[in-house]
Write an enzyme that holds these catalytic residues in place. Structure first.
Site, PDB file in Angstrom:
ATOM      1  N   ASP A 161       6.487   4.742  -4.156  1.00 45.11           N
ATOM      2  CA  ASP A 161       5.520   5.178  -5.096  1.00 45.11           C
ATOM      3  C   ASP A 161       5.445   6.929  -4.867  1.00 45.11           C
ATOM      4  O   ASP A 161       5.162   7.312  -3.653  1.00 45.11           O
ATOM      5  CB  ASP A 161       3.929   4.885  -4.419  1.00 45.11           C
ATOM      6  CG  ASP A 161       2.926   5.345  -5.231  1.00 45.11           C
ATOM      7  OD1 ASP A 161       2.822   4.766  -6.360  1.00 45.11           O
ATOM      8  OD2 ASP A 161       2.068   6.264  -5.012  1.00 45.11           O
ATOM      9  N   HIS A 174      -2.429  10.000 -13.325  1.00 44.38           N
ATOM     10  CA  HIS A 174      -2.795  10.261 -12.050  1.00 44.38           C
ATOM     11  C   HIS A 174      -4.223  10.009 -11.866  1.00 44.38           C
ATOM     12  O   HIS A 174      -4.936   9.154 -11.043  1.00 44.38           O
ATOM     13  CB  HIS A 174      -2.336  11.399 -11.568  1.00 44.38           C
ATOM     14  CG  HIS A 174      -2.201  11.249  -9.883  1.00 44.38           C
ATOM     15  ND1 HIS A 174      -1.104  11.933  -9.328  1.00 44.38           N
ATOM     16  CD2 HIS A 174      -2.951  10.562  -9.016  1.00 44.38           C
ATOM     17  CE1 HIS A 174      -1.490  11.827  -8.009  1.00 44.38           C
ATOM     18  NE2 HIS A 174      -2.285  10.905  -7.860  1.00 44.38           N
ATOM     19  N   LYS A 230      17.644 -12.265  -4.129  1.00 42.74           N
ATOM     20  CA  LYS A 230      17.462 -11.421  -2.976  1.00 42.74           C
ATOM     21  C   LYS A 230      18.341 -10.098  -3.129  1.00 42.74           C
ATOM     22  O   LYS A 230      18.614  -9.236  -2.107  1.00 42.74           O
ATOM     23  CB  LYS A 230      17.962 -12.055  -1.835  1.00 42.74           C
ATOM     24  CG  LYS A 230      16.943 -13.225  -1.286  1.00 42.74           C
ATOM     25  CD  LYS A 230      17.398 -13.841  -0.032  1.00 42.74           C
ATOM     26  CE  LYS A 230      16.628 -15.108   0.069  1.00 42.74           C
ATOM     27  NZ  LYS A 230      16.864 -15.760   1.373  1.00 42.74           N
ATOM     28  N   TYR A 235       2.709  15.326  -4.897  1.00 40.50           N
ATOM     29  CA  TYR A 235       3.139  15.016  -3.809  1.00 40.50           C
ATOM     30  C   TYR A 235       4.339  16.256  -3.574  1.00 40.50           C
ATOM     31  O   TYR A 235       4.377  16.320  -2.413  1.00 40.50           O
ATOM     32  CB  TYR A 235       3.846  13.818  -3.611  1.00 40.50           C
ATOM     33  CG  TYR A 235       2.777  12.595  -3.611  1.00 40.50           C
ATOM     34  CD1 TYR A 235       1.477  12.765  -3.607  1.00 40.50           C
ATOM     35  CD2 TYR A 235       3.457  11.175  -3.684  1.00 40.50           C
ATOM     36  CE1 TYR A 235       0.572  11.706  -3.847  1.00 40.50           C
ATOM     37  CE2 TYR A 235       2.558  10.216  -3.845  1.00 40.50           C
ATOM     38  CZ  TYR A 235       1.216  10.412  -4.004  1.00 40.50           C
ATOM     39  OH  TYR A 235       0.400   9.441  -4.313  1.00 40.50           O
TER      40      TYR A 235
END
Length: 318
Positions: free
Chosen positions: A42, A116, A76, A47
């Site tokens: 994320d 956001h 997987k 950031y």
């Protein structure tokens, strides 16, 4: 373990947030987490580390640690979900903002692109994350850009093939309802603060009823980062949760994350410590009983721990 979004794509139910991660720490964090088993990352323009994340992902692909094209293989095989969010001042420049993030992340497309915050501020330039303040030091809100206009631009990103799924973040019930009313492409995700001390059952149930996956961006409420920044009370110290940790021979954090998963929400805890990364990922081999799930409901304090809006002089969540 993954959840199928309303867009048809699968999203791993445990991810890793990279907030407050910097420099070489980012590279080690991502490489270590992929080795542990994480396939969901994320990110956000806010950031200010997308370039570093991009370099780490590029190395992971180059060394064949994981394949980008394995994103939606439901075996997987390795999967990785870079998630990026639209910053407040980019609402009128959605395509440019998305392309800027793609360039920094060194990716051809994003799996999920989020608004956001449900607010538009005066534009400060694509690629910047500064929040424009007026002469009084209060957030300078752009009243000419509606959330509906922003959302339709987000929808264009899907048509252009730049993103696979689009979503919202920090939207309450009323804003989410409005988005459902004007959207052509329904939001696949609403990323919100939710944890045992701030369970928000009505919002979670509303989103799930309408096919919107809820992601908890602060799944372990009041952990170190939040305590340091916002002076929060940590549910890691809650006596009920501590007793459950002893009962299941787990850490309190594992109990909280497992509770989130059993609510059918995606959790994205944050940590730069390898042992904590491993611990947070080891939540698939046990299950809380219904009685214990009900018990955790009783610790809800309606207490928000993540309050960035207070720095802007407004309350986005009143």
């Amino acid at each position: 373990m993954a959840i199928t979004l309303n867009s048809g794509f699968k999203m791993p139910m445990v991810g890793l947030g990279v907030w407050r991660m910097e420099g070489k720490e980012i590279k080690d964090l991502i490489i270590n987490s992929i080795n542990i088993g994480y396939r969901h990352f994320d990110c956000a323009a806010d950031y200010r580390n997308e370039s570093e994340v991009g370099e780490a992902l590029s190395e992971a692909f180059r060394t064949k640690l994981v394949k980008r094209e394995d994103l939606f293989i439901t075996t997987k095989a390795s999967l990785i979900f870079p998630i990026k969010s639209l910053w407040n001042s980019d609402h009128g420049h959605v395509i440019e903002a998305c392309k800027d993030s793609l360039k920094k992340l060194q990716l051809d497309y994003l799996d999920l692109y989020l608004v956001h915050f449900p607010i538009a501020t005066k534009h400060t330039g694509v690629g910047t994350t500064d929040s424009a303040l007026d002469e009084d030091g209060v957030l300078d809100i752009d009243t000419t850009i509606s959330l509906e206009t922003t959302w339709h631009a987000m929808e264009d990103l899907v048509s252009l093939g730049l993103v696979r799924s689009i979503g919202i973040s920090n939207y309450d019930i009323f804003l989410t309802r409005d988005c459902l009313a004007y959207s052509k492409i329904k939001p696949a995700v609403n990323q919100i603060e939710t944890h045992p001390y701030f369970q928000r059952e009505s919002l979670v149930k509303f989103c799930q009823k309408h096919g919107i996956c809820v992601t908890a961006h602060t799944p372990i409420g009041g952990a170190t980062a939040n305590t340091e920044w916002f002076g929060s009370v940590s549910c890691l110290d809650d006596p009920v949760l501590k007793d459950l940790a002893k009962k299941y021979n787990r850490t309190v954090a594992q109990i909280i994350l497992r509770w989130g998963i059993q609510r059918n929400t995606v959790v994205i805890p944050k940590s730069s410590k390898v042992e904590r990364l491993k611990e947070n990922f080891q939540v698939f081999d046990f299950e809380l009983t219904k009685e214990d799930m009900d018990l955790i409901k009783t610790v809800d304090k309606k207490h928000r721990t993540n309050q960035p809006a207070k720095f802007w002089g407004i309350d986005l969540f009143a």
